[in-house]
Design a protein around this motif. Structure first.
Motif, PDB file in Angstrom:
ATOM      1  N   PHE A 311     -38.186 -63.425  -6.300  1.00 51.62           N
ATOM      2  CA  PHE A 311     -38.906 -62.616  -5.320  1.00 51.62           C
ATOM      3  C   PHE A 311     -38.004 -61.466  -4.879  1.00 51.62           C
ATOM      4  CE2 PHE A 311     -36.237 -65.172  -2.709  1.00 51.62           C
ATOM      5  CZ  PHE A 311     -36.070 -64.525  -1.497  1.00 51.62           C
ATOM      6  N   THR A 312     -38.615 -60.450  -4.275  1.00 51.00           N
ATOM      7  CA  THR A 312     -37.863 -59.325  -3.712  1.00 51.00           C
ATOM      8  C   THR A 312     -38.206 -59.211  -2.238  1.00 51.00           C
ATOM      9  OG1 THR A 312     -39.600 -57.730  -4.273  1.00 51.00           O
ATOM     10  CG2 THR A 312     -37.850 -58.091  -5.905  1.00 51.00           C
ATOM     11  N   CYS A 313     -37.253 -58.693  -1.472  1.00 49.40           N
ATOM     12  CA  CYS A 313     -37.436 -58.501  -0.036  1.00 49.40           C
ATOM     13  C   CYS A 313     -37.069 -57.062   0.303  1.00 49.40           C
ATOM     14  CB  CYS A 313     -36.566 -59.483   0.740  1.00 49.40           C
ATOM     15  SG  CYS A 313     -36.851 -59.469   2.525  1.00 49.40           S
ATOM     16  N   SER A 314     -38.021 -56.274   0.818  1.00 48.01           N
ATOM     17  CA  SER A 314     -37.786 -54.866   1.128  1.00 48.01           C
ATOM     18  C   SER A 314     -38.338 -54.536   2.505  1.00 48.01           C
ATOM     19  CB  SER A 314     -38.430 -53.969   0.062  1.00 48.01           C
ATOM     20  OG  SER A 314     -39.832 -54.205   0.018  1.00 48.01           O
ATOM     21  N   CYS A 315     -38.025 -53.331   2.992  1.00 46.07           N
ATOM     22  CA  CYS A 315     -38.479 -52.888   4.314  1.00 46.07           C
ATOM     23  C   CYS A 315     -39.569 -51.827   4.178  1.00 46.07           C
ATOM     24  CB  CYS A 315     -37.308 -52.304   5.099  1.00 46.07           C
ATOM     25  SG  CYS A 315     -36.069 -53.538   5.544  1.00 46.07           S
ATOM     26  N   PRO A 316     -40.442 -51.654   5.211  1.00 40.51           N
ATOM     27  CA  PRO A 316     -41.451 -50.585   5.172  1.00 40.51           C
ATOM     28  C   PRO A 316     -40.789 -49.215   5.144  1.00 40.51           C
ATOM     29  CG  PRO A 316     -41.886 -52.171   6.938  1.00 40.51           C
ATOM     30  CD  PRO A 316     -40.528 -52.461   6.429  1.00 40.51           C
ATOM     31  N   ARG A 317     -41.552 -48.234   4.770  1.00 39.56           N
ATOM     32  CA  ARG A 317     -41.044 -46.872   4.720  1.00 39.56           C
ATOM     33  C   ARG A 317     -40.573 -46.446   6.101  1.00 39.56           C
ATOM     34  NH1 ARG A 317     -44.321 -41.720   2.115  1.00 39.56           N
ATOM     35  NH2 ARG A 317     -42.555 -40.248   2.165  1.00 39.56           N
ATOM     36  N   GLY A 318     -39.417 -45.834   6.147  1.00 38.82           N
ATOM     37  CA  GLY A 318     -38.838 -45.408   7.415  1.00 38.82           C
ATOM     38  C   GLY A 318     -37.908 -46.444   8.025  1.00 38.82           C
ATOM     39  N   ARG A 319     -37.770 -47.599   7.368  1.00 38.30           N
ATOM     40  CA  ARG A 319     -36.861 -48.632   7.854  1.00 38.30           C
ATOM     41  C   ARG A 319     -35.898 -49.040   6.737  1.00 38.30           C
ATOM     42  NH1 ARG A 319     -38.025 -51.348  12.605  1.00 38.30           N
ATOM     43  NH2 ARG A 319     -39.919 -50.639  13.666  1.00 38.30           N
ATOM     44  N   ASP A 320     -34.715 -49.472   7.147  1.00 38.27           N
ATOM     45  CA  ASP A 320     -33.696 -49.915   6.204  1.00 38.27           C
ATOM     46  C   ASP A 320     -33.302 -51.355   6.510  1.00 38.27           C
ATOM     47  OD1 ASP A 320     -33.523 -47.461   4.869  1.00 38.27           O
ATOM     48  OD2 ASP A 320     -32.160 -46.674   6.406  1.00 38.27           O
ATOM     49  N   MET A 321     -32.875 -52.045   5.474  1.00 40.23           N
ATOM     50  CA  MET A 321     -32.421 -53.427   5.612  1.00 40.23           C
ATOM     51  C   MET A 321     -30.960 -53.431   6.043  1.00 40.23           C
ATOM     52  SD  MET A 321     -33.496 -56.636   5.212  1.00 40.23           S
ATOM     53  CE  MET A 321     -34.845 -56.532   4.047  1.00 40.23           C
ATOM     54  N   VAL A 322     -30.681 -53.980   7.218  1.00 37.31           N
ATOM     55  CA  VAL A 322     -29.317 -54.075   7.739  1.00 37.31           C
ATOM     56  C   VAL A 322     -29.077 -55.522   8.163  1.00 37.31           C
ATOM     57  CG1 VAL A 322     -27.661 -53.300   9.476  1.00 37.31           C
ATOM     58  CG2 VAL A 322     -29.333 -51.685   8.525  1.00 37.31           C
ATOM     59  N   ASN A 323     -28.134 -56.170   7.482  1.00 37.68           N
ATOM     60  CA  ASN A 323     -27.819 -57.573   7.787  1.00 37.68           C
ATOM     61  C   ASN A 323     -29.053 -58.463   7.738  1.00 37.68           C
ATOM     62  OD1 ASN A 323     -25.120 -56.903   8.164  1.00 37.68           O
ATOM     63  ND2 ASN A 323     -25.369 -56.604  10.374  1.00 37.68           N
ATOM     64  N   GLY A 324     -29.920 -58.212   6.734  1.00 34.57           N
ATOM     65  CA  GLY A 324     -31.102 -59.038   6.568  1.00 34.57           C
ATOM     66  C   GLY A 324     -32.225 -58.708   7.522  1.00 34.57           C
ATOM     67  N   VAL A 325     -32.092 -57.628   8.314  1.00 37.04           N
ATOM     68  CA  VAL A 325     -33.113 -57.232   9.287  1.00 37.04           C
ATOM     69  C   VAL A 325     -33.510 -55.786   9.030  1.00 37.04           C
ATOM     70  CG1 VAL A 325     -33.660 -56.974  11.734  1.00 37.04           C
ATOM     71  CG2 VAL A 325     -32.169 -58.838  10.982  1.00 37.04           C
ATOM     72  N   CYS A 326     -34.828 -55.502   9.095  1.00 35.13           N
ATOM     73  CA  CYS A 326     -35.309 -54.127   8.928  1.00 35.13           C
ATOM     74  C   CYS A 326     -35.150 -53.365  10.241  1.00 35.13           C
ATOM     75  CB  CYS A 326     -36.784 -54.129   8.507  1.00 35.13           C
ATOM     76  SG  CYS A 326     -37.033 -54.741   6.831  1.00 35.13           S
ATOM     77  N   VAL A 327     -34.389 -52.263  10.209  1.00 36.02           N
ATOM     78  CA  VAL A 327     -34.187 -51.420  11.405  1.00 36.02           C
ATOM     79  C   VAL A 327     -34.714 -50.022  11.124  1.00 36.02           C
ATOM     80  CG1 VAL A 327     -32.180 -52.740  12.160  1.00 36.02           C
ATOM     81  CG2 VAL A 327     -31.847 -50.789  10.654  1.00 36.02           C
ATOM     82  N   LYS A 328     -35.071 -49.306  12.230  1.00 37.07           N
ATOM     83  CA  LYS A 328     -35.646 -47.968  12.101  1.00 37.07           C
ATOM     84  C   LYS A 328     -34.644 -47.004  11.497  1.00 37.07           C
ATOM     85  CE  LYS A 328     -38.268 -44.537  14.718  1.00 37.07           C
ATOM     86  NZ  LYS A 328     -38.781 -44.155  16.061  1.00 37.07           N
TER      87      LYS A 328
END
Length: 728
Positions: A311-328
C-alpha cells in the motif's frame, strides 16, 4: 495443408489432461469445512474428495455427547494453514503406587504418527517429567531422551526445575513416534502419601504451567482424559520444495498465485506471499490484503491507497508528510524556517539512528563476549598460548555464516540428537563440516573451553579431526574436517546389490575399534564417546573408517562414577546398564560397538520401529538367534558362505561378549580391537586356509584374561592370529 479436425481435438484434450495432472484436485463443492467449533481448512478434509490426499483426511465424530475431530486416533484441537501446524492431544505416561496391592503400576502411553503428515515440533514442545523420585524418558524412533526429577527443595508453583519436582528435556527434530517409560528404581512406595504418582509426557510448552498440585494429587493425569496438548508441524509430502517442483508422480500443492513454498522438518508446505493472505493450496486462494482497512497494523495518517501486495500513504494536495503526519504546505516566509527545521529534524533522526546502531552493535558485541566467557573462551585462549603448535582455531559467527551461506537448508549434511551438521567452505577454500549444537547445560558451559582443547589434541588417523569452534553464540558451534564418502550406515543400508566383502567390513570394524581404544586409553584424560553408532562412523576417500560426533562425549571421571540427570542416546545402541545406573563408562561404548558389529554382519537396522515387537531391536534378535543356534538365519547373504562361516562365528561371538548385560563381563574396547586385528590378519594369511590344524598344533593353546578376571581358551582362529602377530 490443413490438418484433420479430430487430431486437433485430441491434442487439445491431451494438453488439458497434462495440465490438470500438475495441479492437485481442489476441494469439491459441498464439502464440510467445520467439525463442531473446529475449522477444517483445505488441504484437510472430512471426506476423501474433500482432502488433498488420503493422509489429510480427518474424522468428525461424537464422543460422550460432544463433537470431536480426530486425525487417525489423535484428537485435533485446531489447524493453522499459515503456520503449517496442528494442535493435537497426546496421552500421559504415569507410574503410581497402589495402596491396595502395595505395588507400583504403570501406564506407558505412546504416539505413532508414522502414517500421518506430521512431525513433533522441536521448537514448541518439551519432554516433561513430574515427580519427587522420577527418572523417566521418552523412547522415539531414533533417540532416547529423559531427565531426573526430585524434590530436594521446597515446592513452588510456576517453576519447572528438576529439584522441585519437575524437569524437562529438548526434543530432537523430526520425531514421528515416541513412548514414555520410567526407570523402576525410582518408585513411589516410600512417598506415596505426599506424591502418589510420577508422570512423563511430550507437551506444548506454552500450555504448561507447573503446579504443586500435579505432585500432591492426580489432577495432572485426570484432567482432560489424561491427555495434554502437543504441537505438530505438517508437510504435504516428505520432499523438499525443489524435489516437489520436479516430481511428476505427485502434483505440486502450491497452486495459488502469490504463494511460496517452505521447507520444514515434516517436508514441504505452502504459504501466501507477503502482502497476501488466504489458502495457498486453492486456485486464487491467496488474496491481496487491503492494508487501508487495517489502520492499526498498517498505520497511515494521510490518503491510503491499496496496491497489489502492499500500500502507499500520501497527503492531499497542499499538505506534506512530516513524521507520519500530513501538515499544511506553507510556501511563504515560513518556508525557510520549516525547511531548516525539517533538515535539522532529519539530521537529528540520522544522528539518533546512528547512535542507536552503534549502541546495538556494542550491545551485540557485549553479548558475544559474555557467551565467549561463559563457554570458557578466555581459558581456551590462555591454554592455546601456553601450548604452542596447537592446530585449533576459534572462529567468529560471521565466518561460519559465510562458509555455510547463512546455514541454508541445501548445505545440511545431516541431523542428530545433539544438533545439525552443515557443509561449509572457508575463505581459504578448505571444505569443513560445521555442527550447530542444539542445547548445552550450565555444567557443560563451564567445561566447554577446556574440553575443546582436549578434543583438539586428538590426533588419530581413524578419528575425525576437530579444527575449531565458535564460542560467541548461545550454543557453541564445532568445526570438523569434511569426510566425503558418507557414513557406515549409508554404506551398509544403501544399495543392497552393491557387494561389501567380509574383509572390508572387518577392516572398518577394526579401524573403528582402534579409534575408540585410542579415546579410552591414550587420550589424556580418557574420553568416553557416549554415542557410538554406524551414522557416527564416517568413510573417507578410500573408505577408511573415521569416528566422529563427540556431542555426547564426556571426559572420564577420576572417581570412576558419572551420575547424570539427563539421559540421552540412540535407540538400539544404548547400554541397558547405563539406563539403570546413569553411569556412563567405557563399557557403554563397548556395548554400542557390539551393535555396530551386528549391523556389519547382517546389514539390518539397529532398531526397526516398523517390525514386530520381538524384532524391533537387532541386539535382541541376535541374542535369540545365538541361543537357538540360528546365527546363519540373520547373517547377510553376501558374506554367508562355507569359507567365511568360521570367521563369522568368531565375530558373532565377539559381538555377543560386547552385548553382555553387565558391563564387567564385557571385554575392553582394546581387547575387541586386538581380536578384530587378529581375525583380519589370519583371514589374509594363506596358512589359515591351507592347514589350520597344523598351525593350531604348532601354536599351542594360548589363553587370555577377560575384563571380568576369568580365563578362557581362544578358538583355532584366535590362536593362529596370536601366533602370526607375535611372529611377524
Amino acid at each position: 495443408m490443413e490438418l484433420p479436425r479430430v487430431p486437433l481435438i485430441l491434442l487439445a484434450a491431451w494438453a488439458l489432461a497434462a495440465a490438470a495432472a500438475d495441479v492437485p484436485a481442489a476441494r469439491s463443492p459441498g464439502c464440510a469445512t467445520t467439525c463442531g467449533d473446529i475449522a477444517v481448512p483445505y488441504p484437510f478434509g472430512l471426506d476423501p474428495q474433500c482432502a488433498i490426499n488420503a493422509e489429510f483426511r480427518v474424522n468428525c465424530t461424537t464422543v460422550g455427547g460432544a463433537t470431536k475431530l480426530f486425525h487417525g486416533t489423535l484428537e485435533v484441537i485446531r489447524f493453522s494453514v499459515p503456520e503449517g501446524k496442528a494442535w493435537l492431544k497426546t496421552f500421559i505416561s504415569r507410574q503410581c503406587y497402589d495402596q491396595a496391592t502395595a505395588t507400583v503400576f504403570y501406564n506407558n502411553a505412546w504416539m505413532n504418527i508414522g502414517n500421518l503428515p506430521y512431525v513433533l515440533s522441536a521448537d514448541e514442545n518439551k519432554v516433561i517429567v513430574l515427580g519427587c523420585r522420577s527418572m523417566a524418558y521418552m523412547l522415539s524412533d531414533t533417540y532416547i531422551i529423559g531427565c531426573l526429577s526430585t524434590c530436594d527443595e521446597p515446592l513452588r508453583n510456576g517453576s519447572c526445575s528438576r529439584t522441585v519436582g519437575c524437569c524437562q528435556a529438548d526434543l530432537p527434530r523430526g520425531v514421528r513416534y515416541y513412548e514414555g517409560f520410567f526407570n523402576s528404581f525410582y518408585n513411589t512406595t516410600a512417598i506415596w502419601r505426599q506424591t502418589p504418582c510420577n508422570y512423563v509426557t511430550v507437551m506444548e510448552m506454552a500450555a504448561f504451567n507447573f503446579s504443586t498440585t500435579y505432585l500432591t494429587t492426580r489432577v495432572f493425569y485426570d484432567a482432560d482424559d489424561s491427555r495434554t496438548p502437543v504441537v505438530m508441524e505438517w508437510g504435504i509430502t516428505r520432499e523438499t520444495c525443489q524435489q516437489a517442483k520436479i516430481n511428476r508422480t505427485a502434483p505440486y500443492a502450491c497452486v495459488s498465485d502469490h504463494s511460496d513454498c517452505v521447507d520444514g522438518d515434516a517436508g514441504y508446505r505452502c504459504r501466501c506471499s507477503d502482502g497476501f493472505r488466504g489458502n495457498p493450496y486453492i486456485q486464487d486462494g491467496c488474496k491481496d490484503i487491503d492494508e487501508c482497512l487495517d489502520n492499526v497494523t498498517y498505520p497511515c495518517a494521510g490518503i491510503c491507497e491499496n496496491t497489489l501486495g502492499n500500500f502507499t500513504c500520501s497527503c492531499p494536495r497542499g499538505r506534506d508528510m512530516v513524521n507520519g503526519v500530513c501538515v499544511k504546505n506553507r510556501r511563504s516566509t515560513w518556508m525557510a524556517p520549516v525547511v531548516g527545521a525539517s533538515v535539522g529534524l532529519v539530521a537529528l533522526v540520522i544522528g539518533i539512528t546512528c547512535a542507536y546502531l552503534v549502541r546495538e552493535r556494542r550491545k551485540l558485541h557485549r553479548v558475544k563476549q559474555r557467551y565467549f566467557r561463559q563457554h570458557g573462551g578466555l581459558l581456551l585462549f590462555e591454554e592455546m598460548k601456553s601450548q604452542q603448535g596447537v592446530a585449533f582455531k576459534i572462529f567468529s559467527e560471521e565466518e561460519l555464516q559465510q562458509a555455510t551461506n547463512m546455514f541454508e537448508a541445501q548445505q545440511v549434511l545431516g541431523h542428530g540428537g545433539h544438533g545439525t551438521v552443515y557443509r561449509g567452505v572457508l575463505k581459504s577454500g578448505v571444505v569443513v563440516a560445521v555442527k550447530r549444537c542444539t542445547t548445552i547445560d550450565e555444567q557443560q558451559k563451564k567445561e566447554f573451553g577446556r574440553e575443546m582443547l582436549i578434543l583438539s589434541q586428538i590426533n588419530h588417523k581413524n578419528i575425525v579431526k576437530l579444527l575449531g569452534c565458535c564460542l560467541e553464540v548461545e550454543v557453541p558451534m564445532l568445526v570438523y574436517e569434511f569426510i566425503p564418502n558418507g557414513t557406515l550406515f549409508d554404506l551398509i543400508r544403501g544399495d543392497h546389490t552393491r557387494h561389501i566383502s567380509l574383509n572390508t567390513r572387518l577392516r572398518i570394524a577394526y579401524e573403528s575399534a582402534e579409534a575408540l581404544a585410542y579415546l579410552h586409553s591414550c587420550a589424556s584424560p580418557p574420553i568416553l564417546h557416549g554415542d557410538v553408532k554406524s551414522t557416527n562412523i564416517l568413510l573417507d576417500g578410500d573408505y577408511t573408517a573415521r569416528v566422529s560426533d563427540f556431542g555426547a562425549s564426556i571426559l572420564a571421571p577420576n572417581d570412576k562414577s558419572q551420575f547424570v540427570t539427563v539421559v540421552q542416546g540412540t535407540c538400539g545402541y544404548l547400554d541397558p546398564e547405563y539406563m539403570q545406573t546413569y553411569e556412563l563408562t567405557d563399557k557403554s561404548d563397548v556395548y554400542s560397538f557390539g551393535v555396530v558389529l551386528l549391523e556389519l554382519l547382517t546389514r539390518k537396522k539397529a532398531f526397526n520401529l516398523e517390525g514386530p515387537e520381538q524384532d524391533k531391536s537387532l541386539s535382541m534378535v541376535f541374542i535369540c538367534a545365538m541361543k537357538e543356534n540360528k546365527l546363519e538365519d540373520i547373517l547377510d547373504d553376501q558374506i554367508k558362505n562355507d569359507e567365511n562361516m568360521e570367521y563369522l562365528e568368531e565375530i558373532a561371538e565377539l559381538a555377543r561378549q560386547c552385548l553382555e548385560m553387565s558391563g564387567v563381563n564385557r571385554p575392553s574396547i582394546k581387547e575387541v580391537a586386538d581380536k578384530l586385528d587378529r581375525l583380519r590378519k589370519v583371514m589374509q594369511h594363506p596358512w589359515a586356509h591351507e592347514d589350520p590344524e597344523e598351525l593350531d598344533r604348532l601354536l599351542g593353546e594360548p589363553s587370555v584374561v577377560n575384563s571380568a578376571g576369568t580365563t578362557g581358551n581362544f578358538s583355532m582362529t584366535n590362536k593362529a592370529a596370536m601366533g602370526l602377530e607375535s611372529g611377524r
